[in-house]
Enzyme design. Sequence first.
Site, PDB file in Angstrom:
ATOM      1  N   LYS A 152      -3.868  -0.486  -8.449  1.00  0.00           N
ATOM      2  CA  LYS A 152      -3.799  -1.943  -8.614  1.00  0.00           C
ATOM      3  C   LYS A 152      -4.444  -2.409  -9.914  1.00  0.00           C
ATOM      4  CE  LYS A 152      -2.101  -4.139  -6.507  1.00  0.00           C
ATOM      5  NZ  LYS A 152      -0.696  -4.518  -6.856  1.00  0.00           N
ATOM      6  N   GLY A 179       0.862  -1.176   0.000  1.00  0.00           N
ATOM      7  CA  GLY A 179       0.000   0.000   0.000  1.00  0.00           C
ATOM      8  C   GLY A 179       0.900   1.227   0.000  1.00  0.00           C
ATOM      9  N   ASP A 195      -1.589   4.650  -6.372  1.00  0.00           N
ATOM     10  CA  ASP A 195      -0.155   4.468  -6.121  1.00  0.00           C
ATOM     11  C   ASP A 195       0.671   5.615  -6.680  1.00  0.00           C
ATOM     12  OD1 ASP A 195      -1.353   1.586  -6.090  1.00  0.00           O
ATOM     13  OD2 ASP A 195       0.516   1.575  -4.937  1.00  0.00           O
TER      14      ASP A 195
END
Length: 366
Positions: A256, A55, A245
């Site tokens: 993701k 994460g 991200d």
Amino acid sequence: MRRKTVPVKRSLWLAPDGWSVQIIDQTKLPHEVAIVRLRAMEDAARAIVTMQVRGAPLIGITAAYGVALAMRADASNASLAKAYARLIKTRPTAINLRWALDQMRALLQPLPAAERPRAAYARVAELVEADVATNRAIGEHGLSLFRAALKKKKSGEPLQIMTHCNAGRIATLDWGTATAPIYLAQAQGLPVHVWVSETRPRNQGAALTAWELGERGVPLTVISDNASGHLLQRGLVDLVIVGADRVTARGDVANKIGTYLKAIAARAHCVPFYVAFPESTVDWTIKDGVAEIPIEQRDPREVTHVTGWLGKTRRGEVRLTPEGAAARNDAFDVTPARFITAFITERGVCRASAAGLKRLFQREKR
Ligand code: MRU
């Protein structure tokens, strides 16, 4: 290693010795809450590479602690440079890693070696508290959108939220990004239900998001990734919310693998698609996400095999594909800004565009 039966408050914390770092080993969740201790920079690097921590925000904080551990062992310039070089290579896509390492280096480089260990730990403690406050603020801004969406529903009907991967409290220090408004909504008694997309191949949705929402009593249903379009088409989803991200200066989002397909399906069915993230996830140096964001290529074994719980005490791996079948494992995809309804950040909600980001953060591509 020990098991915990009580909810774990943080995803990472300082051990009672005041210098080593404890993490929840996320590769063991949801079947086991195993606590692992990081005692050296290399432990932090390995925890990131093996995805014991994962994460974007948590990767950044773990790397910052990796620098602090390196300074405790050897506060020389060479040690600082070595720690930076090792940690920056651990994962390529989440930009929070570079953000955290740059902060640590900028702070430590000008200091005399004797002052570096104390300064490093103090700065990571600040980053930790800032992450909690940031995510809470993301939650407050997201909650206003949730409230508005609930007003369009029949009284008492739950808001149907779809999410992907794990952008939850264990991907950050607390609250999560995409989950922050969900936790706040629940705390305020608003009815919510979360469609948790399994997130092949590592199943962060099925394993991690289902675990952490379940632990807090949030109503949820796990779905296969392939079911998302179907549920959106049937009107069973009021909004989609995911984390990020890396976000480019014009608003393209790496998240993701599978996020992009959900954004397209949400757009096709006029369902709002929100991305929640802190400023540390914005890469102001690039614009075109598809061309410029490095996409992590992971071991194809994550596609050909699946890991799960085989019995009361045993984890195991089974092969899904014919032996020798070729597989490819891109860990992230890029959703162009035009598919995103809005960004939810600690500064507020904005359009997914260069102008929107600039308005909130008063910055632009450098
Ligand atoms: O490969 P992972 O598990 O580190 O990927 C995580 C994600 O893609 C999250 O959605 C993202 O980092 C946001 S976390 C708040």
